[in-house]
Write a protein that holds these residues in place. Structure first.
Motif, PDB file in Angstrom:
ATOM      1  N   SER A 278     133.091  61.683 -36.275  1.00  0.00           N
ATOM      2  CA  SER A 278     134.670  62.384 -36.860  1.00  0.00           C
ATOM      3  C   SER A 278     134.485  61.380 -38.510  1.00  0.00           C
ATOM      4  CB  SER A 278     135.676  62.210 -36.388  1.00  0.00           C
ATOM      5  OG  SER A 278     136.097  61.307 -36.427  1.00  0.00           O
ATOM      6  N   GLY A 279     133.434  60.737 -39.239  1.00  0.00           N
ATOM      7  CA  GLY A 279     133.244  60.232 -40.151  1.00  0.00           C
ATOM      8  C   GLY A 279     132.810  60.855 -41.095  1.00  0.00           C
ATOM      9  N   GLU A 280     132.723  59.792 -42.251  1.00  0.00           N
ATOM     10  CA  GLU A 280     131.933  60.749 -43.478  1.00  0.00           C
ATOM     11  C   GLU A 280     130.548  60.074 -43.899  1.00  0.00           C
ATOM     12  OE1 GLU A 280     134.775  60.770 -47.027  1.00  0.00           O
ATOM     13  OE2 GLU A 280     135.950  61.309 -45.600  1.00  0.00           O
ATOM     14  N   GLY A 281     129.838  59.258 -42.868  1.00  0.00           N
ATOM     15  CA  GLY A 281     128.929  58.133 -43.089  1.00  0.00           C
ATOM     16  C   GLY A 281     127.496  58.607 -43.046  1.00  0.00           C
ATOM     17  N   THR A 282     126.617  58.850 -44.452  1.00  0.00           N
ATOM     18  CA  THR A 282     125.784  59.667 -43.830  1.00  0.00           C
ATOM     19  C   THR A 282     124.485  58.788 -43.133  1.00  0.00           C
ATOM     20  OG1 THR A 282     124.423  58.681 -45.776  1.00  0.00           O
ATOM     21  CG2 THR A 282     126.056  60.512 -46.067  1.00  0.00           C
ATOM     22  N   VAL A 283     123.393  59.998 -42.675  1.00  0.00           N
ATOM     23  CA  VAL A 283     122.293  59.235 -42.355  1.00  0.00           C
ATOM     24  C   VAL A 283     121.220  59.415 -42.699  1.00  0.00           C
ATOM     25  CG1 VAL A 283     121.059  60.282 -39.993  1.00  0.00           C
ATOM     26  CG2 VAL A 283     123.467  61.043 -40.715  1.00  0.00           C
ATOM     27  N   ALA A 284     120.537  58.899 -42.873  1.00  0.00           N
ATOM     28  CA  ALA A 284     119.264  58.432 -43.287  1.00  0.00           C
ATOM     29  C   ALA A 284     118.345  57.185 -41.753  1.00  0.00           C
ATOM     30  CB  ALA A 284     119.021  57.283 -44.569  1.00  0.00           C
ATOM     31  N   ALA A 285     116.678  58.218 -42.174  1.00  0.00           N
ATOM     32  CA  ALA A 285     115.947  58.288 -41.115  1.00  0.00           C
ATOM     33  C   ALA A 285     114.595  57.494 -41.781  1.00  0.00           C
ATOM     34  CB  ALA A 285     115.634  58.661 -40.598  1.00  0.00           C
ATOM     35  N   ASP A 286     114.509  56.524 -43.305  1.00  0.00           N
ATOM     36  CA  ASP A 286     113.288  56.340 -43.653  1.00  0.00           C
ATOM     37  C   ASP A 286     113.578  54.633 -43.209  1.00  0.00           C
ATOM     38  OD1 ASP A 286     113.698  58.203 -45.765  1.00  0.00           O
ATOM     39  OD2 ASP A 286     115.165  56.923 -47.236  1.00  0.00           O
ATOM     40  N   ALA A 287     111.783  54.377 -43.066  1.00  0.00           N
ATOM     41  CA  ALA A 287     111.550  53.332 -42.476  1.00  0.00           C
ATOM     42  C   ALA A 287     111.823  52.183 -43.337  1.00  0.00           C
ATOM     43  CB  ALA A 287     109.709  53.049 -43.025  1.00  0.00           C
ATOM     44  N   PRO A 288     112.482  51.307 -42.489  1.00  0.00           N
ATOM     45  CA  PRO A 288     113.354  49.974 -43.122  1.00  0.00           C
ATOM     46  C   PRO A 288     112.366  48.917 -43.478  1.00  0.00           C
ATOM     47  CG  PRO A 288     113.061  49.967 -40.502  1.00  0.00           C
ATOM     48  CD  PRO A 288     112.914  51.345 -41.254  1.00  0.00           C
ATOM     49  N   GLY A 289     112.331  47.795 -44.477  1.00  0.00           N
ATOM     50  CA  GLY A 289     111.264  47.382 -45.193  1.00  0.00           C
ATOM     51  C   GLY A 289     110.739  46.404 -43.996  1.00  0.00           C
ATOM     52  N   PRO A 290     110.065  45.814 -44.147  1.00  0.00           N
ATOM     53  CA  PRO A 290     109.474  44.544 -42.808  1.00  0.00           C
ATOM     54  C   PRO A 290     110.654  43.192 -43.086  1.00  0.00           C
ATOM     55  CG  PRO A 290     108.276  44.375 -45.224  1.00  0.00           C
ATOM     56  CD  PRO A 290     108.944  44.995 -45.304  1.00  0.00           C
ATOM     57  N   GLU A 291     111.235  42.908 -44.029  1.00  0.00           N
ATOM     58  CA  GLU A 291     111.983  42.160 -43.541  1.00  0.00           C
ATOM     59  C   GLU A 291     113.653  42.408 -43.407  1.00  0.00           C
ATOM     60  OE1 GLU A 291     111.399  38.615 -43.945  1.00  0.00           O
ATOM     61  OE2 GLU A 291     109.266  39.577 -44.506  1.00  0.00           O
ATOM     62  N   ALA A 292     114.184  43.985 -43.128  1.00  0.00           N
ATOM     63  CA  ALA A 292     115.026  44.142 -42.864  1.00  0.00           C
ATOM     64  C   ALA A 292     115.648  43.954 -41.556  1.00  0.00           C
ATOM     65  CB  ALA A 292     115.200  46.018 -42.910  1.00  0.00           C
ATOM     66  N   GLU A 293     117.018  43.969 -41.583  1.00  0.00           N
ATOM     67  CA  GLU A 293     118.023  43.115 -39.998  1.00  0.00           C
ATOM     68  C   GLU A 293     118.474  44.429 -39.629  1.00  0.00           C
ATOM     69  OE1 GLU A 293     120.011  39.690 -40.408  1.00  0.00           O
ATOM     70  OE2 GLU A 293     118.236  38.534 -42.010  1.00  0.00           O
ATOM     71  N   HIS A 294     118.328  45.541 -40.368  1.00  0.00           N
ATOM     72  CA  HIS A 294     119.269  46.924 -40.064  1.00  0.00           C
ATOM     73  C   HIS A 294     117.813  47.816 -40.558  1.00  0.00           C
ATOM     74  CE1 HIS A 294     122.293  44.175 -38.497  1.00  0.00           C
ATOM     75  NE2 HIS A 294     122.110  43.280 -39.677  1.00  0.00           N
ATOM     76  N   GLY A 295     118.551  49.272 -39.434  1.00  0.00           N
ATOM     77  CA  GLY A 295     117.994  50.500 -40.216  1.00  0.00           C
ATOM     78  C   GLY A 295     116.855  51.192 -39.486  1.00  0.00           C
TER      79      GLY A 295
ATOM     80  N   GLY B 204     124.030  68.146 -37.686  1.00  0.00           N
ATOM     81  CA  GLY B 204     124.789  69.369 -37.870  1.00  0.00           C
ATOM     82  C   GLY B 204     125.824  68.871 -38.666  1.00  0.00           C
ATOM     83  N   GLU B 205     126.721  70.141 -39.161  1.00  0.00           N
ATOM     84  CA  GLU B 205     127.941  69.419 -39.508  1.00  0.00           C
ATOM     85  C   GLU B 205     129.021  69.994 -38.557  1.00  0.00           C
ATOM     86  OE1 GLU B 205     128.700  71.900 -42.813  1.00  0.00           O
ATOM     87  OE2 GLU B 205     126.882  71.735 -44.300  1.00  0.00           O
ATOM     88  N   ARG B 206     129.958  69.437 -38.894  1.00  0.00           N
ATOM     89  CA  ARG B 206     131.299  69.060 -38.326  1.00  0.00           C
ATOM     90  C   ARG B 206     132.203  68.862 -39.017  1.00  0.00           C
ATOM     91  NH1 ARG B 206     134.563  65.340 -34.892  1.00  0.00           N
ATOM     92  NH2 ARG B 206     134.585  66.313 -32.490  1.00  0.00           N
ATOM     93  N   ASP B 207     133.907  69.716 -38.790  1.00  0.00           N
ATOM     94  CA  ASP B 207     134.904  69.271 -39.193  1.00  0.00           C
ATOM     95  C   ASP B 207     136.056  68.911 -38.526  1.00  0.00           C
ATOM     96  OD1 ASP B 207     136.023  69.251 -41.065  1.00  0.00           O
ATOM     97  OD2 ASP B 207     137.251  71.375 -41.409  1.00  0.00           O
ATOM     98  N   PRO B 208     135.797  67.062 -38.541  1.00  0.00           N
ATOM     99  CA  PRO B 208     135.848  66.524 -39.486  1.00  0.00           C
ATOM    100  C   PRO B 208     134.053  65.747 -38.656  1.00  0.00           C
ATOM    101  CG  PRO B 208     137.594  65.594 -38.799  1.00  0.00           C
ATOM    102  CD  PRO B 208     137.464  66.645 -38.400  1.00  0.00           C
ATOM    103  N   GLY B 209     133.237  65.446 -39.786  1.00  0.00           N
ATOM    104  CA  GLY B 209     132.476  64.413 -39.534  1.00  0.00           C
ATOM    105  C   GLY B 209     130.890  65.126 -39.112  1.00  0.00           C
ATOM    106  N   LYS B 210     129.977  64.901 -38.444  1.00  0.00           N
ATOM    107  CA  LYS B 210     129.198  65.491 -38.252  1.00  0.00           C
ATOM    108  C   LYS B 210     128.246  64.833 -36.783  1.00  0.00           C
ATOM    109  CE  LYS B 210     127.561  61.067 -39.494  1.00  0.00           C
ATOM    110  NZ  LYS B 210     128.671  60.218 -39.854  1.00  0.00           N
ATOM    111  N   ILE B 211     127.031  65.985 -35.825  1.00  0.00           N
ATOM    112  CA  ILE B 211     126.354  65.947 -34.881  1.00  0.00           C
ATOM    113  C   ILE B 211     125.174  65.705 -35.611  1.00  0.00           C
ATOM    114  CG2 ILE B 211     125.149  66.912 -33.132  1.00  0.00           C
ATOM    115  CD1 ILE B 211     127.478  69.072 -33.794  1.00  0.00           C
ATOM    116  N   VAL B 212     125.194  63.923 -34.472  1.00  0.00           N
ATOM    117  CA  VAL B 212     123.325  63.840 -34.514  1.00  0.00           C
ATOM    118  C   VAL B 212     122.325  63.942 -33.228  1.00  0.00           C
ATOM    119  CG1 VAL B 212     121.286  61.500 -35.183  1.00  0.00           C
ATOM    120  CG2 VAL B 212     123.795  62.072 -36.466  1.00  0.00           C
TER     121      VAL B 212
END
Length: 136
Positions: A83-100, A116-124
């Motif tokens: 039910s949150g507003e966070g966005t979704v990204a699946a870009d490859a993280p950099g080699p030094e990234a600790e998350h993502g 997909g959309e959901r009100d509120p939030g999203k469905i991954v």
């Protein structure tokens, strides 16, 4: 709760123990359906989607809902509803990234995935076929 035999759902609170609980719930459903094909991939993706929901998609005091379904041709579909507003990204993280790397793993392991959309939030969501050409 009476549920369709090839569909399960559960609600999880915004707490760290929800990730292993969602994974165990998924393992139980897969075992019940005798869906052992790509089981480890499915369970890893459930862990990643649940973790992302907790970190980025679930506001304090709320939770997320996990839907698991066995669809036509023994395709397993996983959906995480938040039910949150966070966005979704699946870009490859950099080699030094600790998350993502969570959605990057989902994109690599699942046959299909999306948001997909959901009100509120999203469905991954993500899907796994019983047998995918080129996978062993």
């Amino acid at each position: 709760m009476d549920q369709h035999p090839l569909r399960r759902e559960a609600f999880y609170r915004r707490e760290s123990k929800s990730v292993p609980a969602a994974r165990a719930f998924t393992a139980w459903a897969l075992d019940d359906w005798q869906a052992i094909e790509r089981r480890d991939d499915v369970l890893l993706c459930v862990s990643e989607l649940a973790t992302n929901a907790l970190l980025h998609g679930v506001p304090p005091g709320r939770g997320f809902r996990l839907h698991i379904a066995m669809c036509e041709h023994r395709v397993v579909r996983i959906e995480v509803h938040d039910s949150g507003e966070g966005t979704v990204a699946a870009d490859a993280p950099g080699p030094e990234a600790e998350h993502g790397r969570g959605l990057y793993l989902v994109a690599a392991l699942a046959d299909k995935w999306g948001v997909g959309e959901r009100d509120p939030g999203k469905i991954v969501w993500c899907e796994f076929g019983a047998e995918t050409p080129g996978r062993q």
